[in-house]
Scaffold this motif. Structure first.
Motif, short mmCIF file in Angstrom:
data_model
loop_
_atom_site.label_atom_id
_atom_site.label_comp_id
_atom_site.label_asym_id
_atom_site.label_seq_id
_atom_site.Cartn_x
_atom_site.Cartn_y
_atom_site.Cartn_z
N LEU A 20 1.00 -1.15 0.22
CA LEU A 20 0.09 -0.09 -0.16
C LEU A 20 0.95 1.19 -0.45
O LEU A 20 1.02 2.40 -0.58
CB LEU A 20 -1.26 0.02 0.83
N GLY A 23 4.29 0.25 -2.97
CA GLY A 23 3.90 -0.30 -4.44
C GLY A 23 2.76 0.94 -4.73
O GLY A 23 2.67 0.93 -5.81
N LEU A 24 1.65 0.99 -4.07
CA LEU A 24 0.57 1.79 -4.91
C LEU A 24 0.57 3.38 -4.29
O LEU A 24 -0.12 3.88 -4.40
CB LEU A 24 -0.75 1.33 -4.08
N TRP A 26 -0.08 4.66 -1.77
CA TRP A 26 -1.11 4.99 -0.51
C TRP A 26 -0.45 6.22 0.52
O TRP A 26 0.61 5.71 1.62
CB TRP A 26 -1.91 3.47 0.36
#
Length: 567
Positions: A20, A23-24, A26
């Motif tokens: 999260l 990688g993403l 967030w």
């Protein structure tokens, strides 16, 4: 449940955090509430931890959160107080006189001053103090957090006047039974502990020599106008000089003086030597290096407490007087950790609970005077008189600091309790080890004789979860020692590898990154910091793991308890 499934489930919150945040991309304020819920669910339904214990661990985490926020608030308040008193303007000009080269400045502020503050205080204070200082002298906020986290490695094992070893290692081992085994050989506990301290200092001194090089490489590659590794190379000789100026006295102090002094003496000696060298131009690149014009910086580099020259007002404090609050801070931190009557008085003011919700072993306390936050606030109050600062300026500083703190508070409310649930999961209906121990056991069972290569990584995992070298040592020290006994290798060296790895793990500890980000108003971009700090963390655990393998299997370093089972 098989050992492999236990390890997989225990690793799930860590993997989810990485996916999260890194990688993403967030922000932590979105990622960590979800990670907390997943962790609590695993504890309740897979581990069989009682709801009452999960709730108690959550409350324990909230107490720790208050401690972290108190430190962050103190660091923010000092920065903003100096901004409004005119001290920051004086500090800016002082660094410009030492060297205008940002590659030199990052070594002086982050590596050397930060290491000294770590030796005096610990508790993540270096990133909270050095980070805002770098912003104050003109660094992008994202770079300040990144550099502040990278130096949370070499000095950490001897931080807070040796607490990770004195409390963490000694408290984490079965000291009484080991002492009996040592006495049977005519030795004492001090003989074994001194061996651990010496090997921790040696391992850090070797691996830590390249940390200043990482600083200048990361500066020019990730924050330079040309995004170039090569632009760091002219500063590498000075970086290595500054590294040895710290690690040589650091290693000698670990060998001859004990765990209280390596980071303190290394930081102080190194700062003095490197400052003199920079003033004299010794090994300083002929061509100075600076960031691009701040107007060209990407928005993601900028924090809410960026300090531009036109925001500092007309007040201007002489450089020496501007530095006095930081000198007073260092002096008081050392005194509060070494002068027993003062230490006892500061610790006597404590708020907390010893047995939360009736769960034995789960408790926490908040010591507002003893924690670095209390010392920081006191220094701010002294600064008002010292810099003849208008009270209205201090009120503005307090208001700005409180506003910046709110974002960190929300994130940490989920991050720290998540960690405490994992650590406290060892008491459960299924008789399973706690989640961190389950992961460590699976690693040891899978790799066998090459386990020493992974020992620092296990220690780093503990620190990643707990945000603390001390807690990682308390949690995993006896486990690491037991693995060494089973393999017939040096327990002292394995425990040293644990402590070194636990220090390196601070570079990627999520709630440390959140706290450091809060001090420069950079909430929501924790993943960007972690993407960078994971690289030196991998270097650190890999290099020290290789050193542990060489020491145990090639050099065959021993200790008095190899093959001796405690009575």
């Amino acid at each position: 449940m098989t050992a492999g499934l236990q390890a997989l489930l225990a690793f799930t919150p860590i993997a989810l955090s990485g996916i999260l945040l890194v990688g993403l991309g967030w922000p932590a304020r979105r990622a960590m509430p979800l990670v907390y819920l997943v962790t609590a669910s695993i504890a309740l339904f897979a581990w069989g931890v009682g709801f009452n214990r999960v709730a108690a661990a959550t409350l324990e985490g909230l107490i720790v959160t208050v401690q972290v926020l108190w430190i962050v608030f103190g660091a923010l308040l000092l920065l903003n107080t100096l901004k409004h008193s005119g001290g920051i303007a004086g500090i800016r000009s002082g660094f410009a006189r030492i060297s205008p080269d940002r590659r030199i400045q990052v070594i002086l502020i982050a590596w050397l001053f930060g290491s000294f503050i770590e030796g005096a205080s610990g508790f993540g204070t270096p990133a909270a103090v050095a980070g805002p200082l770098m912003v104050a002298v003109g660094f992008p906020a994202l770079s300040a957090v990144t550099f502040g986290m990278i130096i949370q490695s070499t000095p950490v094992s001897f931080g807070a006047v040796g607490t990770p070893l004195i409390v963490g290692v000694q408290g984490g081992l079965q000291r009484e039974s080991m002492t009996q085994a040592l006495q049977a050989q005519g030795l004492s506990w001090a003989d074994f502990f001194d061996l651990v301290v010496e090997r921790v200092a040696l391992g850090h001194a070797i691996a830590g020599t390249l940390i200043p090089v990482f600083l200048v490489l990361f500066m020019t590659r990730f924050f330079g106008r040309n995004r170039s590794w090569a632009e760091a190379l002219p500063a590498v000789p000075f970086a290595l000089f500054a590294a040895f100026a710290f690690t040589v006295p650091y290693g000698l102090a670990g060998r001859y003086l004990g765990p209280e002094f390596p980071s303190l003496l290394g930081g102080l000696t190194g700062l003095a030597l490197a400052t003199l060298a920079a003033r004299a131009g010794f090994l300083v690149p002929k061509q100075s290096w600076d960031f691009a014009d701040p107007r060209q910086w990407p928005a993601e580099w900028m924090g809410d407490v960026e300090m531009k020259l036109d925001e500092l007002g007309s007040r201007r404090i002489p450089t020496l007087l501007a530095w006095v609050p930081y000198g007073l801070l260092a002096l008081l931190l050392v005194a509060s950790r070494t002068i027993e009557p003062l230490k006892a008085w500061m610790q006597s003011v404590s708020i907390g609970a010893g047995d939360i919700l009736g769960e034995t072993g789960i408790g926490g306390s908040f010591q507002p005077l003893y924690l670095p936050g209390g010392v920081l606030v006191f220094v701010c109050l002294v600064t008002i008189a010292l810099h003849r600062m208008p009270v209205t300026g201090f009120v503005k500083a307090a208001r700005e600091s409180g506003g910046t703190l709110l974002g960190a508070g929300f994130v940490l409310v989920f991050t720290v309790p998540m960690v405490r649930i994992m650590i406290q999961s060892g008491v459960n209906a299924h008789g399973l080890a706690s989640m961190p121990i389950a992961m460590a056991r699976w690693v040891a069972g899978s790799v066998g004789d090459v386990y020493p290569l992974f020992a620092p990584a296990v220690g780093a995992l503990g620190a990643f979860l707990a945000g603390s070298n001390t807690v990682s040592n308390l949690m995993l020290g006896q486990y690491q020692y037991s693995v060494a006994q089973a393999l017939g290798v040096s327990g002292a060296t394995m425990v040293a590898a644990q402590s070194i790895g636990a220090a390196a793990g601070n570079m990627i500890a999520i709630h440390n990154v959140v706290a450091a980000s809060a001090t420069v108003g950079l909430m929501g971009r924790e993943g960007q910091t972690l993407r960078r700090t994971v690289l030196p963390t991998v270097y650190y655990v890999a290099s020290t793991g290789a050193l542990a393998m060489i020491a145990m299997h090639l050099l065959r370093w021993g200790d008095p308890l190899i093959g001796v089972k405690p009575p």
